[in-house]
Design a protein around this motif. Structure first.
Motif, PDB file in Angstrom:
ATOM      1  N   UNK A   1       0.832  -1.219   0.000  1.00  0.00           N
ATOM      2  CA  UNK A   1       0.000   0.000   0.000  1.00  0.00           C
ATOM      3  C   UNK A   1       0.863   1.265   0.000  1.00  0.00           C
ATOM      4  N   UNK A   2       2.012   1.209   0.662  1.00  0.00           N
ATOM      5  CA  UNK A   2       2.917   2.365   0.692  1.00  0.00           C
ATOM      6  C   UNK A   2       3.463   2.646  -0.707  1.00  0.00           C
ATOM      7  N   UNK A   3       3.806   1.588  -1.430  1.00  0.00           N
ATOM      8  CA  UNK A   3       4.320   1.746  -2.789  1.00  0.00           C
ATOM      9  C   UNK A   3       3.220   2.289  -3.694  1.00  0.00           C
ATOM     10  N   UNK A   4       2.012   1.722  -3.574  1.00  0.00           N
ATOM     11  CA  UNK A   4       0.881   2.243  -4.361  1.00  0.00           C
ATOM     12  C   UNK A   4       0.679   3.731  -4.093  1.00  0.00           C
ATOM     13  N   UNK A   5       0.656   4.101  -2.823  1.00  0.00           N
ATOM     14  CA  UNK A   5       0.414   5.501  -2.437  1.00  0.00           C
ATOM     15  C   UNK A   5       1.520   6.411  -2.975  1.00  0.00           C
ATOM     16  N   UNK A   6       2.764   6.003  -2.819  1.00  0.00           N
ATOM     17  CA  UNK A   6       3.885   6.829  -3.273  1.00  0.00           C
ATOM     18  C   UNK A   6       3.811   7.073  -4.774  1.00  0.00           C
ATOM     19  N   UNK A   7       3.493   6.034  -5.536  1.00  0.00           N
ATOM     20  CA  UNK A   7       3.463   6.199  -6.987  1.00  0.00           C
ATOM     21  C   UNK A   7       2.155   6.810  -7.483  1.00  0.00           C
ATOM     22  N   UNK A   8       1.090   6.725  -6.702  1.00  0.00           N
ATOM     23  CA  UNK A   8      -0.126   7.471  -7.039  1.00  0.00           C
ATOM     24  C   UNK A   8       0.124   8.972  -6.866  1.00  0.00           C
ATOM     25  N   UNK A   9       0.898   9.322  -5.830  1.00  0.00           N
ATOM     26  CA  UNK A   9       1.252  10.734  -5.635  1.00  0.00           C
ATOM     27  C   UNK A   9       2.097  11.241  -6.802  1.00  0.00           C
TER      28      UNK A   9
END
Length: 179
Positions: A41-49
């Motif tokens: 989820x952290x990776x998803x969030x970082x790359x969504x940003x």
């Protein structure tokens, strides 16, 4: 396996590519990526940003078969990463790249990747100079940067690291890869 001679690029899809990226960025080889303890989820969030940021873009480098084989990020250093740490010039673009860990290393692969990344950046006629800020202790990437024409300017202090601010002009890159 031989080193691919050409790579193509596609925009990273933060949700579709998150699982692949998670394996790459949390591997011990990617320690300088500073995401060792990241959850999916952290990776998803970082790359969504990043995907939502007009000044920062993430791309996957694809091999000749269309398989993702590296990550590239480009950013506007006047708005991201280096704000207040140097005086950006018109035509500056910042760059990060990551080659994933592998059990079967291919001699020359990472150098081929950074060369392809630089060539891709310089395909944009507005880009005059590439800026990088790797950790001062990342000797392997310093050598790769030098091989494609980067010249270190000075150490800078970022919140997360002491970095070696380095620059590569289009002419420096062309001269380095022609050698």
């Amino acid at each position: 396996m031989t080193t691919p001679r050409t790579f193509t690029f596609r925009p990273l899809d933060p949700l579709k590519d998150a699982e692949l990226l998670h394996g790459w960025v949390t591997h011990p080889k990617a320690a300088f990526w500073m995401m060792q303890d990241a959850k999916l989820e952290d990776v998803e969030r970082a790359y969504m940003e990043i995907a939502a940021d007009e000044h920062h873009h993430a791309l996957l480098g694809l091999d000749e078969y269309g398989a993702p084989v590296f990550l590239m990020e480009k950013y506007d250093p006047a708005h991201r990463e280096l704000v207040g740490l140097y005086e950006p010039l018109a035509g500056d673009v910042g760059m990060h790249f990551l080659t994933p860990a592998t059990d079967k290393p291919v001699h020359g692969f990472t150098r081929a990747v950074i060369t392809a990344v630089m060539a891709h950046l310089f395909e944009d006629p507005a880009v005059q100079r590439v800026v990088v800020e790797p950790d001062v202790s990342n000797k392997a990437v310093h050598a790769l940067n030098e091989a494609v024409g980067f010249v270190p300017e000075r150490e800078i202090q970022k919140p997360e690291k002491t970095a070696l601010l380095s620059f590569c002009t289009r002419e420096q890159f062309e001269k380095a890869v022609a050698a």
